[in-house]
Design a protein around this motif. Structure first.
Motif, PDB file in Angstrom:
ATOM      1  N   LEU A   1      24.136  50.346  50.437  1.00 55.10           N
ATOM      2  CA  LEU A   1      24.150  48.721  50.660  1.00 55.10           C
ATOM      3  C   LEU A   1      25.607  48.315  50.868  1.00 55.10           C
ATOM      4  N   ASP A   2      26.531  48.686  51.261  1.00 56.41           N
ATOM      5  CA  ASP A   2      27.461  48.577  51.057  1.00 56.41           C
ATOM      6  C   ASP A   2      27.360  47.689  52.754  1.00 56.41           C
ATOM      7  N   GLU A   3      27.186  48.962  53.406  1.00 52.46           N
ATOM      8  CA  GLU A   3      26.980  49.308  54.431  1.00 52.46           C
ATOM      9  C   GLU A   3      25.560  48.887  55.600  1.00 52.46           C
ATOM     10  N   VAL A   4      25.198  48.400  54.563  1.00 50.77           N
ATOM     11  CA  VAL A   4      23.488  47.892  55.284  1.00 50.77           C
ATOM     12  C   VAL A   4      24.045  46.520  55.867  1.00 50.77           C
ATOM     13  N   SER A   5      23.634  46.281  57.407  1.00 48.16           N
ATOM     14  CA  SER A   5      23.646  44.958  58.388  1.00 48.16           C
ATOM     15  C   SER A   5      24.480  43.706  57.904  1.00 48.16           C
ATOM     16  N   PRO A   6      25.980  43.281  57.993  1.00 41.75           N
ATOM     17  CA  PRO A   6      26.934  42.007  57.191  1.00 41.75           C
ATOM     18  C   PRO A   6      25.295  41.235  58.030  1.00 41.75           C
ATOM     19  N   ASP A   7      25.257  40.209  57.331  1.00 38.73           N
ATOM     20  CA  ASP A   7      24.715  38.383  57.917  1.00 38.73           C
ATOM     21  C   ASP A   7      24.219  38.360  57.921  1.00 38.73           C
ATOM     22  N   LEU A   8      23.086  38.948  56.512  1.00 42.67           N
ATOM     23  CA  LEU A   8      21.739  38.765  56.347  1.00 42.67           C
ATOM     24  C   LEU A   8      20.953  37.770  56.069  1.00 42.67           C
TER      25      LEU A   8
ATOM     26  N   ALA B   1      19.454  34.814  53.970  1.00 45.54           N
ATOM     27  CA  ALA B   1      19.693  34.632  52.379  1.00 45.54           C
ATOM     28  C   ALA B   1      18.474  35.333  51.762  1.00 45.54           C
ATOM     29  N   GLN B   2      17.497  35.206  52.091  1.00 45.97           N
ATOM     30  CA  GLN B   2      16.385  35.304  51.129  1.00 45.97           C
ATOM     31  C   GLN B   2      16.571  37.590  51.296  1.00 45.97           C
ATOM     32  N   LEU B   3      17.056  37.492  52.413  1.00 52.29           N
ATOM     33  CA  LEU B   3      17.363  39.028  52.402  1.00 52.29           C
ATOM     34  C   LEU B   3      18.249  39.862  51.605  1.00 52.29           C
ATOM     35  N   GLN B   4      19.452  38.791  51.848  1.00 54.09           N
ATOM     36  CA  GLN B   4      21.162  39.265  51.098  1.00 54.09           C
ATOM     37  C   GLN B   4      20.782  38.981  49.982  1.00 54.09           C
ATOM     38  N   ALA B   5      19.740  38.293  49.506  1.00 56.67           N
ATOM     39  CA  ALA B   5      19.263  37.685  48.111  1.00 56.67           C
ATOM     40  C   ALA B   5      18.105  38.922  47.237  1.00 56.67           C
ATOM     41  N   LYS B   6      17.617  39.703  48.053  1.00 54.71           N
ATOM     42  CA  LYS B   6      17.079  40.815  47.441  1.00 54.71           C
ATOM     43  C   LYS B   6      17.807  41.900  47.616  1.00 54.71           C
ATOM     44  N   LEU B   7      18.795  42.042  48.589  1.00 57.64           N
ATOM     45  CA  LEU B   7      19.714  42.990  48.097  1.00 57.64           C
ATOM     46  C   LEU B   7      20.791  43.420  47.160  1.00 57.64           C
TER      47      LEU B   7
END
Length: 320
Positions: free
Chosen positions: A172-179, A181-187
């Motif tokens: 999960l830490d390696e997921v593409s940065p700068d998602l 906002a909605q995707l970042q919240a889900k992550l």
């Protein structure tokens, strides 16, 4: 919207298979006619290449035997395949080792009838009502397959690889940065809730870790799944991680996007209705764990691709 045109045609898989067979023979210094002759002797009938091949194997079927011979670069995890047959029953074909042929490992397995789903997906996704009925059957069988892992738990507890929670956190830490906002919240939600998948009461199960459209076969007249193949990468993991692969019967992935069947919402409801009917009662807490596992599987599968692709796939799959 008719999305069937986004599915690869059978001819594309024919070309890919021809390339993979040639590469396999060249890599191992084997002549194809010698391999075929060896397989024909094993089965007692002439053989021909199966329509869908793999990147590290070569598979032929007998004209009469109802079995296949597979030549592989590396050994299959036979104990895991035995466990898979206990859990998933008739979804998993019987397979036995036949030793070596030169530098490659040889296995004989029951032939799974019907085409691989990848070869008929464009038909199943077409607008014709009869095709949607077949796809509904495929979706229901897929749900029954996943439910099998919940209801057919082995008598002994399956132990995950050491450090699996840390490995998942790293993914999960390696997921593409700068998602967005909605995707970042889900992550962030998935990251926070990962430990719930490692509760002692939550099942660890053997799961197919490469359940793509080329690895399960269907009856093209009914839509029934006739078998699921290629268990080489099966893994012990928290229940539900492989549920990310349910999307292959609901949509089509291209190089840049994900295109859902027009009725994917109703198909998705049908999947879960069937799943919970087969499993019986599952607590609210475990249902949430199943959803966390599914979302983790999606982030693992698509989150580490090129940024624009990761955002496109994850937006389509995680923000329904």
């Amino acid at each position: 919207m008719d999305v069937s045109g986004y599915a690869a045609k059978p001819e594309a898989y024919d070309s890919l298979s021809a390339y993979q067979i040639a590469e396999f023979c060249n890599e191992h210094g084997l002549a194809r006619d010698e391999i075929d002759h060896f397989a024909a002797n094993l089965l007692g009938s002439p053989v021909s290449a199966t329509p869908v091949q793999g990147a590290t194997s070569y598979t032929v079927c007998g004209d009469k035997a109802g079995r296949v011979v597979q030549f592989r670069r590396s050994q299959l995890p036979m104990r895991k395949i035995e466990v898979a047959r206990q859990i998933y029953e008739d979804f998993v074909p019987e397979c036995k080792s036949q030793g070596m042929f030169g530098p490659v490992h040889v296995y004989v397995a029951n032939l799974v009838p019907g085409p691989a789903f990848c070869r008929v997906r464009s038909q199943f996704f077409s607008p014709a009502p009869t095709m949607e009925q077949r796809l509904q059957q495929t979706v229901q069988d897929f749900a029954r397959f996943f439910a099998s892992a919940w209801i057919n738990k082995p008598a002994h507890t399956l132990e995950p690889p050491p450090g699996l929670l840390g490995e998942y956190s790293k993914i999960l830490d390696e997921v593409s940065p700068d998602l967005p906002a909605q995707l970042q919240a889900k992550l962030d939600d998935v990251r926070q809730e990962l430990p719930r998948l490692f509760r002692s009461s939550y099942p660890m199960v053997l799961q197919h870790d490469d359940l793509l459209e080329n690895n399960f076969h269907v009856d093209e007249t009914t839509g029934h799944i006739t078998g699921i193949v290629d268990w080489a990468d099966a893994k012990i993991a928290p229940f539900g991680v492989s549920l990310a692969n349910m999307e292959v019967v609901l949509g089509i992935q291209t190089r840049t996007n994900w295109y859902f069947h027009p009725n994917h919402h109703s198909l998705r409801k049908l999947f879960w209705k069937t799943f919970y009917r087969v499993t019986g009662y599952i607590s609210k807490d475990d249902r949430r764990s199943i959803e966390v596992a599914r979302l983790f599987g999606l982030f693992r599968e698509h989150g580490r691709e090129e940024k624009e692709h990761a955002i496109a796939y994850l937006s389509a799959l995680c923000l329904l």
